[in-house]
Design an enzyme around this catalytic site. Structure first.
Site, PDB file in Angstrom:
ATOM      1  N   HIS A  19      31.218 -56.841 -94.194  1.00  0.00           N
ATOM      2  CA  HIS A  19      32.470 -56.580 -94.906  1.00  0.00           C
ATOM      3  C   HIS A  19      32.740 -57.605 -96.014  1.00  0.00           C
ATOM      4  O   HIS A  19      33.560 -57.359 -96.883  1.00  0.00           O
ATOM      5  CB  HIS A  19      33.631 -56.576 -93.910  1.00  0.00           C
ATOM      6  CG  HIS A  19      34.500 -55.348 -93.992  1.00  0.00           C
ATOM      7  ND1 HIS A  19      34.164 -54.208 -94.696  1.00  0.00           N
ATOM      8  CD2 HIS A  19      35.724 -55.096 -93.454  1.00  0.00           C
ATOM      9  CE1 HIS A  19      35.131 -53.317 -94.571  1.00  0.00           C
ATOM     10  NE2 HIS A  19      36.094 -53.831 -93.830  1.00  0.00           N
ATOM     11  N   ASN A  67      42.070 -54.617 -95.734  1.00  0.00           N
ATOM     12  CA  ASN A  67      42.910 -53.417 -95.872  1.00  0.00           C
ATOM     13  C   ASN A  67      44.195 -53.668 -96.659  1.00  0.00           C
ATOM     14  O   ASN A  67      44.981 -52.751 -96.858  1.00  0.00           O
ATOM     15  CB  ASN A  67      43.216 -52.803 -94.498  1.00  0.00           C
ATOM     16  CG  ASN A  67      43.986 -53.735 -93.596  1.00  0.00           C
ATOM     17  OD1 ASN A  67      44.211 -54.892 -93.911  1.00  0.00           O
ATOM     18  ND2 ASN A  67      44.376 -53.223 -92.439  1.00  0.00           N
ATOM     19  N   ASP A  92      31.316 -53.558-100.007  1.00  0.00           N
ATOM     20  CA  ASP A  92      30.286 -53.064 -99.103  1.00  0.00           C
ATOM     21  C   ASP A  92      30.365 -51.547 -99.025  1.00  0.00           C
ATOM     22  O   ASP A  92      31.403 -50.963 -99.327  1.00  0.00           O
ATOM     23  CB  ASP A  92      30.482 -53.660 -97.706  1.00  0.00           C
ATOM     24  CG  ASP A  92      31.833 -53.277 -97.098  1.00  0.00           C
ATOM     25  OD1 ASP A  92      32.861 -53.579 -97.715  1.00  0.00           O
ATOM     26  OD2 ASP A  92      31.853 -52.657 -96.018  1.00  0.00           O
ATOM     27  N   ASN A 113      38.953 -48.968 -96.573  1.00  0.00           N
ATOM     28  CA  ASN A 113      40.355 -49.386 -96.562  1.00  0.00           C
ATOM     29  C   ASN A 113      40.724 -50.338 -97.696  1.00  0.00           C
ATOM     30  O   ASN A 113      41.856 -50.325 -98.183  1.00  0.00           O
ATOM     31  CB  ASN A 113      40.731 -49.993 -95.214  1.00  0.00           C
ATOM     32  CG  ASN A 113      40.798 -48.940 -94.127  1.00  0.00           C
ATOM     33  OD1 ASN A 113      41.088 -47.773 -94.395  1.00  0.00           O
ATOM     34  ND2 ASN A 113      40.510 -49.332 -92.907  1.00  0.00           N
TER      35      ASN A 113
END
Length: 191
Positions: A19, A67, A92, A113
């Site tokens: 991430h 997010n 990513d 997100n």
């Protein structure tokens, strides 16, 4: 002026995870451009300003969680009056093989997100993306566990190359436009 954003999570425990690929691309860009660090903090982010090919660049790592990335990107782009097509997002992508790049001029969040938050806060999905493949989730693994996991040694080598190529792709977008970068980098695979 371009705002170049690498998506990731700010805490140290996330360094090197799938991430945090966007953060790694910003690190590769800083190395290429001779930027010593993201010395300024404002707009819920750490950033630095530099120049490339006559354009001012702002390199940004949102210091929110993934997010909520838009809470950094939205205010910064508003403050500097940067149009959406001059905001380049590096992130990513679990739908691409490890190390594979995909450049896009715009589009939906595609379930990401961080992109969803940016679209909501910027009020547009018309910004370029440099997506870096981190591999699909194994069937036995939860998605959150997958994106917060680290790479195998072999995959890490592929990713080191991909971070540098993604940085090159960002600079190509700035210099030559998104279509030019798509033609070059969407065909390549890190080796």
């Amino acid at each position: 002026m371009y705002l170049i954003v690498g998506l990731g999570n700010p805490e140290r425990k996330y360094v090197g995870t799938r991430h945090n690929t966007g953060f790694a691309v910003i690190d590769a860009l800083m190395e290429k451009l001779g930027v010593q660090g993201l010395s300024e903090t404002k707009f819920n982010g750490a950033y630095a300003k530099t120049n490339y090919e006559g354009e001012q660049l702002i390199l940004l790592k949102p210091m929110t969680y993934m997010n909520e990335s838009g809470q950094s990107v939205g205010p910064m782009s508003n403050f500097y009056k940067i149009p959406a097509d001059h905001i380049i997002i590096c992130s990513d992508d679990i739908n691409l093989d490890v190390g594979r790049l995909r450049i896009r001029p715009s589009g939906s969040a595609g379930g990401h997100n961080g992109l969803k938050s940016i679209i909501a806060c910027v009020g547009s999905d018309q910004f370029p993306r440099v997506r870096v493949g981190v591999g699909m989730k194994p069937s036995y693994m939860d998605l959150a566990d997958h994106v917060l996991s680290k790479f195998s040694a072999d995959d890490q080598k592929l990713m080191e190359t991909a971070y540098k190529e993604a940085a090159d792709a960002v600079l190509d977008i700035v210099k030559n436009g998104v279509e030019h970068a798509e033609n070059i980098y969407n065909r390549k695979k890190a080796e």
